[in-house]
Design a protein around this motif. Structure first.
Motif, mmCIF file in Angstrom:
data_model
loop_
_atom_site.group_PDB
_atom_site.id
_atom_site.type_symbol
_atom_site.label_atom_id
_atom_site.label_comp_id
_atom_site.label_asym_id
_atom_site.label_seq_id
_atom_site.Cartn_x
_atom_site.Cartn_y
_atom_site.Cartn_z
ATOM 1 N N LYS A 52 -3.368 -28.857 -34.152
ATOM 2 C CA LYS A 52 -4.305 -27.773 -33.848
ATOM 3 C C LYS A 52 -4.369 -27.511 -32.338
ATOM 4 O O LYS A 52 -4.521 -26.364 -31.902
ATOM 5 C CB LYS A 52 -5.697 -28.123 -34.379
ATOM 6 C CG LYS A 52 -5.815 -28.004 -35.897
ATOM 7 C CD LYS A 52 -5.683 -26.568 -36.359
ATOM 8 C CE LYS A 52 -6.101 -26.385 -37.817
ATOM 9 N NZ LYS A 52 -5.191 -27.048 -38.760
ATOM 10 N N ALA A 53 -4.246 -28.570 -31.539
ATOM 11 C CA ALA A 53 -4.241 -28.398 -30.086
ATOM 12 C C ALA A 53 -3.038 -27.564 -29.650
ATOM 13 O O ALA A 53 -3.165 -26.630 -28.834
ATOM 14 C CB ALA A 53 -4.233 -29.753 -29.394
ATOM 15 N N LEU B 217 -13.507 -33.294 -17.310
ATOM 16 C CA LEU B 217 -12.219 -32.613 -17.358
ATOM 17 C C LEU B 217 -12.414 -31.106 -17.542
ATOM 18 O O LEU B 217 -11.708 -30.295 -16.932
ATOM 19 C CB LEU B 217 -11.369 -33.169 -18.494
ATOM 20 C CG LEU B 217 -10.940 -34.641 -18.382
ATOM 21 C CD1 LEU B 217 -10.126 -35.048 -19.608
ATOM 22 C CD2 LEU B 217 -10.157 -34.913 -17.108
ATOM 23 N N GLY B 218 -13.390 -30.748 -18.378
ATOM 24 C CA GLY B 218 -13.663 -29.337 -18.601
ATOM 25 C C GLY B 218 -14.205 -28.645 -17.367
ATOM 26 O O GLY B 218 -13.804 -27.514 -17.044
ATOM 27 N N LEU B 219 -15.105 -29.303 -16.650
ATOM 28 C CA LEU B 219 -15.645 -28.725 -15.424
ATOM 29 C C LEU B 219 -14.559 -28.563 -14.363
ATOM 30 O O LEU B 219 -14.655 -27.689 -13.494
ATOM 31 C CB LEU B 219 -16.778 -29.599 -14.876
ATOM 32 C CG LEU B 219 -18.084 -29.602 -15.675
ATOM 33 C CD1 LEU B 219 -19.062 -30.615 -15.106
ATOM 34 C CD2 LEU B 219 -18.712 -28.209 -15.701
ATOM 35 N N VAL C 179 -4.300 -28.692 -20.668
ATOM 36 C CA VAL C 179 -4.968 -28.933 -21.948
ATOM 37 C C VAL C 179 -5.162 -30.432 -22.124
ATOM 38 O O VAL C 179 -4.229 -31.217 -21.919
ATOM 39 C CB VAL C 179 -4.133 -28.369 -23.118
ATOM 40 C CG1 VAL C 179 -4.786 -28.706 -24.457
ATOM 41 C CG2 VAL C 179 -3.951 -26.864 -22.959
ATOM 42 N N ALA C 180 -6.373 -30.825 -22.502
ATOM 43 C CA ALA C 180 -6.704 -32.245 -22.646
ATOM 44 C C ALA C 180 -7.325 -32.528 -24.000
ATOM 45 O O ALA C 180 -8.220 -31.810 -24.443
ATOM 46 C CB ALA C 180 -7.667 -32.684 -21.542
ATOM 47 N N ILE C 181 -6.843 -33.582 -24.643
ATOM 48 C CA ILE C 181 -7.473 -34.121 -25.850
ATOM 49 C C ILE C 181 -8.230 -35.373 -25.466
ATOM 50 O O ILE C 181 -7.695 -36.247 -24.766
ATOM 51 C CB ILE C 181 -6.421 -34.467 -26.920
ATOM 52 C CG1 ILE C 181 -5.811 -33.203 -27.513
ATOM 53 C CG2 ILE C 181 -7.034 -35.311 -28.034
ATOM 54 C CD1 ILE C 181 -4.695 -33.470 -28.511
ATOM 55 N N VAL C 182 -9.479 -35.475 -25.904
ATOM 56 C CA VAL C 182 -10.274 -36.687 -25.695
ATOM 57 C C VAL C 182 -10.807 -37.120 -27.057
ATOM 58 O O VAL C 182 -11.524 -36.356 -27.716
ATOM 59 C CB VAL C 182 -11.450 -36.467 -24.727
ATOM 60 C CG1 VAL C 182 -12.151 -37.791 -24.425
ATOM 61 C CG2 VAL C 182 -10.978 -35.801 -23.434
ATOM 62 N N THR C 183 -10.470 -38.323 -27.495
ATOM 63 C CA THR C 183 -10.975 -38.798 -28.784
ATOM 64 C C THR C 183 -12.365 -39.410 -28.621
ATOM 65 O O THR C 183 -12.737 -39.853 -27.533
ATOM 66 C CB THR C 183 -10.027 -39.831 -29.421
ATOM 67 O OG1 THR C 183 -9.941 -40.990 -28.585
ATOM 68 C CG2 THR C 183 -8.648 -39.244 -29.623
ATOM 69 N N ALA C 184 -13.103 -39.430 -29.716
ATOM 70 C CA ALA C 184 -14.476 -39.967 -29.721
ATOM 71 C C ALA C 184 -15.261 -39.406 -28.543
ATOM 72 O O ALA C 184 -15.801 -40.144 -27.722
ATOM 73 C CB ALA C 184 -14.451 -41.495 -29.683
ATOM 74 N N ARG D 112 0.310 -26.246 -25.514
ATOM 75 C CA ARG D 112 0.755 -27.321 -24.631
ATOM 76 C C ARG D 112 -0.224 -28.489 -24.712
ATOM 77 O O ARG D 112 -1.328 -28.355 -25.245
ATOM 78 C CB ARG D 112 0.872 -26.848 -23.186
ATOM 79 C CG ARG D 112 -0.437 -26.337 -22.595
ATOM 80 C CD ARG D 112 -0.233 -25.771 -21.199
ATOM 81 N NE ARG D 112 0.180 -26.819 -20.261
ATOM 82 C CZ ARG D 112 0.797 -26.567 -19.107
ATOM 83 N NH1 ARG D 112 1.094 -25.317 -18.785
ATOM 84 N NH2 ARG D 112 1.113 -27.551 -18.292
ATOM 85 N N LEU D 113 0.195 -29.617 -24.153
ATOM 86 C CA LEU D 113 -0.673 -30.794 -24.114
ATOM 87 C C LEU D 113 -0.347 -31.580 -22.855
ATOM 88 O O LEU D 113 0.766 -32.077 -22.688
ATOM 89 C CB LEU D 113 -0.450 -31.660 -25.356
ATOM 90 C CG LEU D 113 -1.280 -32.943 -25.469
ATOM 91 C CD1 LEU D 113 -2.771 -32.632 -25.362
ATOM 92 C CD2 LEU D 113 -0.986 -33.644 -26.789
ATOM 93 N N ASP D 114 -1.330 -31.675 -21.967
ATOM 94 C CA ASP D 114 -1.105 -32.296 -20.657
ATOM 95 C C ASP D 114 -1.777 -33.660 -20.504
ATOM 96 O O ASP D 114 -1.272 -34.509 -19.775
ATOM 97 C CB ASP D 114 -1.631 -31.365 -19.557
ATOM 98 C CG ASP D 114 -0.972 -30.003 -19.602
ATOM 99 O OD1 ASP D 114 0.172 -29.888 -19.144
ATOM 100 O OD2 ASP D 114 -1.601 -29.057 -20.120
#
Length: 259
Positions: free
Chosen positions: A86-87, A36-38, A18-23, A93-95
């Protein structure tokens, strides 16, 4: 010669992560999220405007990517907290955290810059990364990764971007400091993009002479692309870079940065 814009053949280095990307609804941030999604990541993207979030989510879902988006002003405490919560609520999880948000509200010289402008620059470009990771760190386990997006301008703070550039210089030091604090479970690295023609860098897209001048300052005779920045970020975030932490990778086509 192979076209540098040709769509990269991607692996699946982020399956199950799981990835968070800001902006991350336009420009470099969107490019990073897409890459990252691909490669298999479940994505949490964010932007200041709901419409931008909705449009980006639609595009990413059109690529078969698992994604949801939130409005997040990174200088807003509740927005940052909500982004992390929310993630975790959705994915458990958060990777990977990619801190990409930046602002450049003024081209005034440092000695003429008003205090509210200084505050905005430091709040968004530096403090927001720290505060976001304070919320995220408790959820990041062994093998997780942070990538901070800085700029080649951080190595040479020239007018009219002097103060903006100094905030980007600070991110180099922040990367080193956080890498030490978050080790050994979480790696922290930095990407320093060269000049990429995006909406944020509209001076490159709107003026052919300026664009040509910047192209000639590179060894590869071209400006960077969002795909270039995304590829470097994905590498640093992936297990392929499992023995790299506290480092800054300059992605600028050979434009002078450091020896």
């Amino acid at each position: 010669m192979e076209d540098h814009k040709k769509k990269a053949q991607v692996s699946k280095r982020f399956e199950g992560k799981v990835a968070i990307v800001t902006a991350s609804t336009q420009g470099i941030g969107f490019g990073i999220a897409l890459r990252l999604g691909l490669e298999g990541a479940s994505l949490v993207i964010s932007s200041r405007k709901q419409k931008n979030v909705d449009d980006a989510v639609e595009k990413l879902k059109g690529e078969g990517i698992e994604v949801f988006g939130l409005v997040c002003h990174v200088s807003n405490k509740e927005h940052r907290k909500n982004l992390i919560e929310k993630a975790i609520e959705k994915y458990g999880r958060l990777d990977v955290v990619v801190s990409n948000a930046a602002a450049n509200p003024s081209v005034d010289s440092i000695l003429e810059m008003k205090e509210p402008v200084l505050d905005k620059l430091w709040d968004i470009n530096v403090k927001a990364s720290i505060l976001l990771l304070q919320d995220a760190a408790p959820h990041m386990k062994n093998g997780s990764s942070v990538v901070i997006i800085s700029s080649i301008a951080g190595y040479k703070p020239d007018p009219p971007l002097s103060m903006y550039s100094v905030t980007k210089t600070a991110l180099f030091g922040l990367t080193k400091a956080l890498a030490a604090e978050m080790a050994p479970d979480t790696r922290v690295n930095c990407v320093a993009p060269g000049f990429v023609p995006t909406n944020f860098a509209s001076f490159l897209t709107n003026n052919d002479d300026i664009r040509k001048d910047f192209e000639e300052k590179t060894m590869l005779n071209r400006l960077g692309t969002t795909e270039d920045m995304a590829a470097a970020t994905a590498f640093l975030a992936s297990d392929d870079a499992s023995y790299i932490t506290g480092e800054t990778v300059v992605v600028a086509g050979g434009m002078q940065s450091r020896l």
